[in-house]
Design a protein around this motif. Structure first.
Motif: not given
Length: 236
Positions: A42-43, A214-217, A15-17
């Motif tokens: 956006v993912s 990435p904001a999260s994985v 995930n990206y901001d």
């Protein structure tokens, strides 16, 4: 009516901001961007399609395959109730017939590329890798603990995975379909690697993702799913 039944398994989600303005030209009429804690996501998602049936029938040589997609999150109010869904920038699959059916029936932006996957379990760890080839190979790889965890309410994982509609922007309309599945369990991610040029695969609008972390994985286990026949068409 169910258009498609399958299993979606081992969903690797990065995930990206992103600046919301980047997504506005992709936004289907009648929908608006959906935010999590004031962030627009956006993912990039890679996963396995397994035991696929189309209109109740298994299609030889097209039951088990990889998919990688880039998507963002939207919502649409209908009769006072919010429908939360996703919009796909591009979906990559390994067989031309899959792209043909999806593009013809749902007007999605499917494309065909050679694909492969690796899945290993060793020493209480999972390694999941999805690869696809344009002129060169691109890949997503995630290492995670192999113990399943339950979804937490109001979590980022819940936001990312609990969008149950697909919305597609067309020239003079917006189409909508429903995707049904239970809440997903997930694995605790330990590490990830991404070999991808976003601008090359998804266009210059997403070149910014090449330069940010990435904001999260996430790694979701997935489940059986049902994709309903397209049932709504909003004329502009």
């Amino acid at each position: 009516m169910n258009f498609l039944k399958a299993e979606w398994r081992k969903l690797a989600i990065i995930n990206y901001d992103i600046n919301p303005e980047v997504l506005l030209k992709y936004l289907p009429e009648g929908t608006e961007l959906d935010f999590y804690q004031n962030k627009c996501y956006v993912s990039l998602v890679g996963f396995m399609f397994l035991n696929t049936k189309l209109l109740g029938l298994p299609i030889p040589f097209h039951r088990n395959f990889e998919e990688v997609n880039l998507r963002f999150y939207v919502k649409k109010k209908e009769n006072g109730i919010w429908k939360r869904g996703v919009v796909f920038i591009k979906e990559i699959v390994p067989k031309p017939a899959l792209s043909f059916v999806a593009n013809s029936v749902y007007q999605e932006n499917y494309t065909t590329m050679p694909m492969k996957n690796k899945m290993y379990e060793k020493d209480n760890e999972l390694l999941i890798q999805y690869s696809w080839k344009d002129k060169t190979w691109h890949s997503i790889e995630i290492t995670a603990e192999n113990q399943l965890l339950k979804m937490e309410a109001n979590s980022e994982f819940e936001f990312i995975t609990e969008h149950y509609y697909g919305f597609t922007k067309r020239e003079n309309s917006t189409s909508e379909y429903e995707v049904c599945h239970p809440k997903w369990d997930h694995y605790r991610v330990k590490d990830h690697q991404l070999n991808l040029c976003f601008s090359k695969i998804y266009g210059t609008d997403f070149e910014c993702l090449n330069h940010q972390k990435p904001a999260s994985v996430m790694l979701a286990e997935g489940s059986e799913i049902q994709v309903k026949t397209k049932k709504h068409l909003r004329k502009i």
